[in-house]
Design an enzyme around this catalytic site. Structure first.
Site, PDB file in Angstrom:
ATOM      1  N   ALA A   1       3.245   6.104 -14.284  1.00 43.56           N
ATOM      2  CA  ALA A   1       4.082   4.966 -14.960  1.00 43.56           C
ATOM      3  C   ALA A   1       4.532   3.744 -13.733  1.00 43.56           C
ATOM      4  O   ALA A   1       4.548   2.638 -13.647  1.00 43.56           O
ATOM      5  CB  ALA A   1       5.128   5.965 -14.748  1.00 43.56           C
ATOM      6  N   SER A   2       4.751   3.972 -12.489  1.00 41.93           N
ATOM      7  CA  SER A   2       4.316   3.275 -11.075  1.00 41.93           C
ATOM      8  C   SER A   2       3.612   2.525 -11.298  1.00 41.93           C
ATOM      9  O   SER A   2       3.210   1.530 -10.706  1.00 41.93           O
ATOM     10  CB  SER A   2       4.886   4.004  -9.857  1.00 41.93           C
ATOM     11  OG  SER A   2       3.920   4.850  -9.115  1.00 41.93           O
ATOM     12  N   ASN A  14       0.429  -0.990   0.222  1.00 42.86           N
ATOM     13  CA  ASN A  14      -0.173   0.265  -0.100  1.00 42.86           C
ATOM     14  C   ASN A  14       0.970   1.323   0.046  1.00 42.86           C
ATOM     15  O   ASN A  14       0.448   2.155  -0.895  1.00 42.86           O
ATOM     16  CB  ASN A  14      -0.789  -0.386   1.226  1.00 42.86           C
ATOM     17  CG  ASN A  14      -1.746   1.538   1.691  1.00 42.86           C
ATOM     18  OD1 ASN A  14      -2.775   2.119   0.840  1.00 42.86           O
ATOM     19  ND2 ASN A  14      -0.888   2.177   2.760  1.00 42.86           N
ATOM     20  N   TYR A  33       3.824   8.229 -11.840  1.00 43.44           N
ATOM     21  CA  TYR A  33       2.932   8.319 -10.551  1.00 43.44           C
ATOM     22  C   TYR A  33       1.971   6.918 -11.457  1.00 43.44           C
ATOM     23  O   TYR A  33       2.027   6.383 -11.622  1.00 43.44           O
ATOM     24  CB  TYR A  33       1.999   8.995 -10.103  1.00 43.44           C
ATOM     25  CG  TYR A  33       1.045   8.346  -9.008  1.00 43.44           C
ATOM     26  CD1 TYR A  33       1.172   8.116  -7.977  1.00 43.44           C
ATOM     27  CD2 TYR A  33      -0.213   8.395  -9.128  1.00 43.44           C
ATOM     28  CE1 TYR A  33       0.686   7.611  -7.052  1.00 43.44           C
ATOM     29  CE2 TYR A  33      -1.453   7.907  -7.992  1.00 43.44           C
ATOM     30  CZ  TYR A  33      -1.168   7.239  -7.240  1.00 43.44           C
ATOM     31  OH  TYR A  33      -2.195   6.597  -6.463  1.00 43.44           O
TER      32      TYR A  33
HETATM   33  P1  NAD Z   1      -1.327   8.353   2.101  1.00 44.05           P
HETATM   34  O1  NAD Z   1      -0.191   9.395   1.458  1.00 44.05           O
HETATM   35  O2  NAD Z   1      -1.977   9.032   2.982  1.00 44.05           O
HETATM   36  O3  NAD Z   1      -0.890   7.312   3.312  1.00 44.05           O
HETATM   37  C1  NAD Z   1       0.683   6.425   2.200  1.00 44.05           C
HETATM   38  C2  NAD Z   1       0.948   5.946   3.359  1.00 44.05           C
HETATM   39  O4  NAD Z   1       2.648   5.256   2.746  1.00 44.05           O
HETATM   40  C3  NAD Z   1       1.845   6.445   4.502  1.00 44.05           C
HETATM   41  O5  NAD Z   1       1.571   6.460   6.429  1.00 44.05           O
HETATM   42  C4  NAD Z   1       3.022   7.028   4.317  1.00 44.05           C
HETATM   43  O6  NAD Z   1       4.206   7.618   5.609  1.00 44.05           O
HETATM   44  C5  NAD Z   1       3.463   5.755   4.002  1.00 44.05           C
HETATM   45  N1  NAD Z   1       5.146   5.711   3.221  1.00 44.05           N
HETATM   46  C6  NAD Z   1       5.322   6.095   1.956  1.00 44.05           C
HETATM   47  N2  NAD Z   1       6.206   6.059   1.394  1.00 44.05           N
HETATM   48  C7  NAD Z   1       6.683   5.144   2.203  1.00 44.05           C
HETATM   49  C8  NAD Z   1       8.030   4.274   2.550  1.00 44.05           C
HETATM   50  N3  NAD Z   1       9.095   4.214   1.955  1.00 44.05           N
HETATM   51  N4  NAD Z   1       8.257   3.492   3.396  1.00 44.05           N
HETATM   52  C9  NAD Z   1       7.142   3.055   3.865  1.00 44.05           C
HETATM   53  N5  NAD Z   1       5.793   3.693   3.898  1.00 44.05           N
HETATM   54  C10 NAD Z   1       6.132   4.836   3.616  1.00 44.05           C
HETATM   55  O7  NAD Z   1      -1.892   7.797   0.921  1.00 44.05           O
HETATM   56  P2  NAD Z   1      -3.440   7.228   0.903  1.00 44.05           P
HETATM   57  O8  NAD Z   1      -3.992   8.081   0.067  1.00 44.05           O
HETATM   58  O9  NAD Z   1      -3.483   6.442   2.118  1.00 44.05           O
HETATM   59  O10 NAD Z   1      -2.275   6.277  -0.309  1.00 44.05           O
HETATM   60  C11 NAD Z   1      -2.125   4.707   0.079  1.00 44.05           C
HETATM   61  C12 NAD Z   1      -2.045   3.473  -1.664  1.00 44.05           C
HETATM   62  O11 NAD Z   1      -3.222   3.945  -1.995  1.00 44.05           O
HETATM   63  C13 NAD Z   1      -0.805   4.876  -1.859  1.00 44.05           C
HETATM   64  O12 NAD Z   1       0.406   3.624  -2.777  1.00 44.05           O
HETATM   65  C14 NAD Z   1      -1.393   5.314  -3.248  1.00 44.05           C
HETATM   66  O13 NAD Z   1      -0.670   5.586  -4.497  1.00 44.05           O
HETATM   67  C15 NAD Z   1      -2.551   4.421  -3.724  1.00 44.05           C
HETATM   68  N6  NAD Z   1      -4.097   5.367  -3.884  1.00 44.05           N
HETATM   69  C16 NAD Z   1      -4.848   6.382  -3.392  1.00 44.05           C
HETATM   70  C17 NAD Z   1      -5.036   7.130  -3.941  1.00 44.05           C
HETATM   71  C18 NAD Z   1      -6.184   8.213  -3.259  1.00 44.05           C
HETATM   72  O14 NAD Z   1      -6.987   8.755  -4.045  1.00 44.05           O
HETATM   73  N7  NAD Z   1      -6.026   8.501  -2.722  1.00 44.05           N
HETATM   74  C19 NAD Z   1      -5.769   6.677  -5.212  1.00 44.05           C
HETATM   75  C20 NAD Z   1      -5.319   5.919  -5.295  1.00 44.05           C
HETATM   76  C21 NAD Z   1      -4.621   5.282  -5.124  1.00 44.05           C
END
Ligand code: NAD
Length: 243
Positions: free
Chosen positions: A153-154, A86, A151
């Protein structure tokens, strides 16, 4: 024996919601966060649901740190049955203005972390001959998104990695799937401008943003027995953003 789930980046946002949802389903929870302090709140909320929960600080883009974390978690919890990849970041910007540093950081944290954790936890699951892995992709990885070359791409890579891992691990009883969220209200999306948020809202059929718990419910389905014949799939959870 209870099953154990490891969720990367589960100190807040979608990861924290997934940890709590899986705790409700009876999984013991391994919380990964960049700092131990950042994961403690989630750990306390999981323990309040009656399961074991521990925080392991590690940067999931760093293979050596992942190796150390997975080793310790396996020793402490005995098994690792579910992996949710995640953790993720955004460093948005239009292509011509995007720095190489911001491109590389997003690829390392969103994409390479999935390689690190799937290899390490996958090895344990292979020996157990069972397991479920769920990756957090994004609609940006399916359709692309202006301002998110790094993003998208990843996340496109995460989709390809999900299908590849499903093909490699399926015969050993390990399922690998991904969810592709649209706009979910978390600290990640809070930083968008009102103009950006309204533009996205206009494209969503359900005319509202998603909540972290709505992602967690689908992830819990993919982690559990009700999806026992589902693998290699990407489930979009976007309120009808693209149809
Ligand atoms: P967020 O920023 O609220 O939470 C992400 C968490 O990941 C944070 O607690 C951060 O400290 C942790 N993190 C970041 N880099 C890290 C690392 N190198 N090692 C360990 N932990 C790390 O983000 P979110 O919105 O909860 O997103 C969670 C996932 O869902 C992500 O992969 C994001 O790309 C994906 N996503 C989110 C959305 C959205 O609309 N919020 C949409 C599509 C996909």
């Amino acid at each position: 024996m209870s099953k154990t789930a490891i969720i990367t980046g589960s100190g807040r946002g979608i990861g924290a919601a997934i940890a709590k949802r899986l705790a409700k389903d009876g999984f013991n929870i391994v919380i990964n966060e960049l700092s131990e302090e950042a994961g403690q709140q989630t750990a306390e909320e999981c323990r309040a649901l009656g399961v074991k929960a521990e925080v392991y600080a590690a940067d999931v883009s760093d293979y050596a740190q992942c190796e150390e974390m997975v080793k310790k978690a396996k020793e402490e919890f005995g098994t690792l049955d579910v992996l949710v990849n995640n953790a993720g970041i955004t460093r948005d910007g239009l292509l011509l203005r995007m720095s190489e540093e911001n491109y590389d950081a997003v690829i390392r944290i969103n994409q390479k972390s999935v390689f690190n954790m799937t290899k390490l936890v996958g090895a344990i699951m292979l020996r157990q001959k069972s397991g479920s892995i769920v990756n957090l992709a994004s609609v940006a990885g399916l359709y692309g998104n202006a301002g998110q070359m790094n993003y998208s791409a990843s996340k496109g890579a995460v989709i390809a990695m999900t299908k590849t891992a499903a093909k490699e691990l399926g015969s050993r009883g390990i399922r690998v799937n991904a969810v592709a969220p649209g706009f979910i209200q978390t600290p990640m999306t809070d930083k968008l401008t009102d103009e950006q948020k309204n533009a996205i809202l206009g494209q969503i059929a359900m005319k509202r943003y998603g909540q972290p718990e709505e992602i967690a419910n689908v992830v819990a389905f993919l982690c559990g027995e009700n999806s026992s014949y589902v693998t290699g799939q990407i489930i979009e959870i976007s309120g009808g953003l693209s149809m």
